[in-house]
Scaffold this motif. Sequence first.
Motif, mmCIF file in Angstrom:
data_model
loop_
_atom_site.group_PDB
_atom_site.id
_atom_site.type_symbol
_atom_site.label_atom_id
_atom_site.label_comp_id
_atom_site.label_asym_id
_atom_site.label_seq_id
_atom_site.Cartn_x
_atom_site.Cartn_y
_atom_site.Cartn_z
ATOM 1 N N SER A 142 0.846 -1.188 0.000
ATOM 2 C CA SER A 142 0.000 0.000 0.000
ATOM 3 C C SER A 142 0.884 1.242 0.000
ATOM 4 O O SER A 142 2.101 1.165 0.197
ATOM 5 C CB SER A 142 -0.904 0.010 1.239
ATOM 6 O OG SER A 142 -0.115 0.172 2.410
ATOM 7 N N LYS A 143 0.268 2.401 -0.184
ATOM 8 C CA LYS A 143 1.042 3.646 -0.156
ATOM 9 C C LYS A 143 1.683 3.863 1.206
ATOM 10 O O LYS A 143 2.804 4.376 1.296
ATOM 11 C CB LYS A 143 0.135 4.829 -0.517
ATOM 12 C CG LYS A 143 -0.234 4.899 -1.990
ATOM 13 C CD LYS A 143 -0.953 6.196 -2.319
ATOM 14 C CE LYS A 143 -1.227 6.307 -3.811
ATOM 15 N NZ LYS A 143 -1.924 7.570 -4.162
ATOM 16 N N LEU A 144 0.986 3.469 2.269
ATOM 17 C CA LEU A 144 1.560 3.605 3.610
ATOM 18 C C LEU A 144 2.777 2.701 3.755
ATOM 19 O O LEU A 144 3.803 3.118 4.305
ATOM 20 C CB LEU A 144 0.516 3.253 4.665
ATOM 21 C CG LEU A 144 0.998 3.217 6.118
ATOM 22 C CD1 LEU A 144 1.638 4.541 6.518
ATOM 23 C CD2 LEU A 144 -0.145 2.864 7.059
ATOM 24 N N GLU A 145 2.700 1.490 3.266
ATOM 25 C CA GLU A 145 3.826 0.552 3.375
ATOM 26 C C GLU A 145 5.014 1.003 2.531
ATOM 27 O O GLU A 145 6.169 0.860 2.937
ATOM 28 C CB GLU A 145 3.357 -0.845 2.983
ATOM 29 C CG GLU A 145 2.427 -1.447 4.033
ATOM 30 C CD GLU A 145 1.472 -2.489 3.501
ATOM 31 O OE1 GLU A 145 0.649 -2.986 4.290
ATOM 32 O OE2 GLU A 145 1.525 -2.803 2.291
ATOM 33 N N LEU A 146 4.744 1.594 1.369
ATOM 34 C CA LEU A 146 5.827 2.159 0.561
ATOM 35 C C LEU A 146 6.476 3.337 1.284
ATOM 36 O O LEU A 146 7.700 3.514 1.229
ATOM 37 C CB LEU A 146 5.296 2.606 -0.804
ATOM 38 C CG LEU A 146 4.906 1.496 -1.785
ATOM 39 C CD1 LEU A 146 4.276 2.088 -3.042
ATOM 40 C CD2 LEU A 146 6.111 0.643 -2.158
ATOM 41 N N ALA A 147 5.651 4.128 1.961
ATOM 42 C CA ALA A 147 6.192 5.253 2.730
ATOM 43 C C ALA A 147 7.081 4.751 3.859
ATOM 44 O O ALA A 147 8.113 5.362 4.175
ATOM 45 C CB ALA A 147 5.049 6.104 3.283
ATOM 46 N N ILE A 148 6.700 3.624 4.470
ATOM 47 C CA ILE A 148 7.520 3.046 5.540
ATOM 48 C C ILE A 148 8.855 2.565 4.980
ATOM 49 O O ILE A 148 9.914 2.807 5.581
ATOM 50 C CB ILE A 148 6.768 1.890 6.229
ATOM 51 C CG1 ILE A 148 5.563 2.436 6.998
ATOM 52 C CG2 ILE A 148 7.696 1.132 7.178
ATOM 53 C CD1 ILE A 148 4.679 1.368 7.599
ATOM 54 N N LEU A 149 8.828 1.884 3.835
ATOM 55 C CA LEU A 149 10.074 1.436 3.202
ATOM 56 C C LEU A 149 11.019 2.613 2.960
ATOM 57 O O LEU A 149 12.208 2.546 3.269
ATOM 58 C CB LEU A 149 9.776 0.744 1.868
ATOM 59 C CG LEU A 149 9.202 -0.676 1.905
ATOM 60 C CD1 LEU A 149 8.909 -1.148 0.490
ATOM 61 C CD2 LEU A 149 10.167 -1.635 2.593
ATOM 62 N N LYS A 150 10.462 3.680 2.415
ATOM 63 C CA LYS A 150 11.271 4.857 2.115
ATOM 64 C C LYS A 150 11.817 5.493 3.385
ATOM 65 O O LYS A 150 13.003 5.840 3.471
ATOM 66 C CB LYS A 150 10.428 5.874 1.345
ATOM 67 C CG LYS A 150 11.184 7.148 0.955
ATOM 68 C CD LYS A 150 10.278 8.101 0.195
ATOM 69 C CE LYS A 150 11.020 9.386 -0.165
ATOM 70 N NZ LYS A 150 10.128 10.359 -0.862
ATOM 71 N N ALA A 151 10.965 5.613 4.406
ATOM 72 C CA ALA A 151 11.387 6.241 5.660
ATOM 73 C C ALA A 151 12.451 5.408 6.367
ATOM 74 O O ALA A 151 13.378 5.958 6.970
ATOM 75 C CB ALA A 151 10.176 6.438 6.571
ATOM 76 N N LEU A 152 12.340 4.096 6.303
ATOM 77 C CA LEU A 152 13.353 3.226 6.911
ATOM 78 C C LEU A 152 14.716 3.455 6.269
ATOM 79 O O LEU A 152 15.734 3.585 6.967
ATOM 80 C CB LEU A 152 12.950 1.755 6.753
ATOM 81 C CG LEU A 152 11.804 1.259 7.635
ATOM 82 C CD1 LEU A 152 11.330 -0.113 7.165
ATOM 83 C CD2 LEU A 152 12.235 1.194 9.104
ATOM 84 N N ALA A 153 14.737 3.492 4.940
ATOM 85 C CA ALA A 153 16.006 3.701 4.243
ATOM 86 C C ALA A 153 16.568 5.092 4.530
ATOM 87 O O ALA A 153 17.781 5.253 4.725
ATOM 88 C CB ALA A 153 15.806 3.505 2.742
ATOM 89 N N GLU A 154 15.712 6.093 4.563
ATOM 90 C CA GLU A 154 16.169 7.463 4.822
ATOM 91 C C GLU A 154 16.677 7.635 6.249
ATOM 92 O O GLU A 154 17.426 8.577 6.526
ATOM 93 C CB GLU A 154 15.033 8.451 4.543
ATOM 94 C CG GLU A 154 14.693 8.567 3.054
ATOM 95 C CD GLU A 154 13.525 9.486 2.800
ATOM 96 O OE1 GLU A 154 12.820 9.831 3.788
ATOM 97 O OE2 GLU A 154 13.301 9.874 1.636
ATOM 98 N N SER A 155 16.274 6.725 7.143
ATOM 99 C CA SER A 155 16.743 6.778 8.533
ATOM 100 C C SER A 155 17.986 5.909 8.737
ATOM 101 O O SER A 155 18.286 5.501 9.859
ATOM 102 C CB SER A 155 15.623 6.319 9.484
ATOM 103 O OG SER A 155 14.505 7.167 9.384
ATOM 104 N N GLU A 156 18.678 5.629 7.648
ATOM 105 C CA GLU A 156 19.946 4.900 7.666
ATOM 106 C C GLU A 156 19.784 3.469 8.177
ATOM 107 O O GLU A 156 20.603 2.958 8.945
ATOM 108 C CB GLU A 156 20.991 5.654 8.495
ATOM 109 C CG GLU A 156 21.294 7.048 7.945
ATOM 110 C CD GLU A 156 22.378 7.764 8.730
ATOM 111 O OE1 GLU A 156 22.835 7.216 9.747
ATOM 112 O OE2 GLU A 156 22.752 8.874 8.319
ATOM 113 N N ASN A 157 18.711 2.825 7.722
ATOM 114 C CA ASN A 157 18.528 1.400 7.959
ATOM 115 C C ASN A 157 18.726 0.647 6.651
ATOM 116 O O ASN A 157 18.425 1.166 5.575
ATOM 117 C CB ASN A 157 17.122 1.122 8.497
ATOM 118 C CG ASN A 157 16.893 1.731 9.869
ATOM 119 O OD1 ASN A 157 17.431 1.267 10.864
ATOM 120 N ND2 ASN A 157 16.089 2.788 9.921
#
Length: 281
Positions: free
Chosen positions: A191-206
């Motif tokens: 979903s769009k929320l799950e894609l946002a989580i993927l992006k936020a995880l990577a941007e938080s240096e994970n």
Amino acid sequence: MGSNNYTLLNVPFSSNLIDYALTQVSDRCIFVFPSRISAEKAREKFLPNWKFEACEFISIEDFKDWLILPSESPLTDEKRLLCLYQALTLEDKKFFKFYTYFDLISWGNNFFQFFEELNDEDIVPEEIENRIDLREWQQDFLAKILNIRENYQKLLQQKGFTDPIFYRKASQLKIPFSDYKVIWVNQFYYSKLELAILKALAESENEVVVISQTENADFNPQNRKITSLNLENLAKDDYLTQKIKVIETENEDKMVISFLGKLGKTQNIEGSTAIIDSHYW
């Protein structure tokens, strides 16, 4: 690492998905599964070989609750249904034929699921009519649903509570950790929320790893089209089942009796009988 800052791994159907996922184990890692059942199954397989790594196994819904925290205490399960029933007017109960609280339960669960899915796709409920053409009766029905939602929110505010349908959105997402390895296992649709989580995880240096088990070796979460599985496209070595026998029965009772009969004949043969649950993964 892909263009979206996560690694994509595709697993053939001939491989055990959980065994493959566990090859990604490292210290400070989180495995995200589509359901609690599959997450717990992976945990059970992981524990015998545990080498004191800090690993979490969690369902995607519980993971969202980790990352999106409300400002007030949220209601869950029966409590939200009870408050929803209290928020209904006499006109609402008459229109939907809710004569007692128990008449509401199935409808109420669908009510919450509807608004949760809108949140997942970042759709503002009041803007639905601008996205699709609705018939007059559908417009009236939607107006009643939105009015109930508004009354429900007012009731919760008076009591000092909230509900996930009001806060679990991408705009409220916060990643409270970094330097973790997050492995998403076999999420078929994002979903769009799950894609946002993927992006936020990577941007938080994970470090983010997405594992899929599909016939499409080029599977990418960004491609949000749901496609059916075509068994004819699979290579012969990509599946283990060589024969399928379909048994039809008149009703569910006879279906259970038939299954138990087959089970009794094969129970001494390890791995010969299994119940396939369409909601498992």
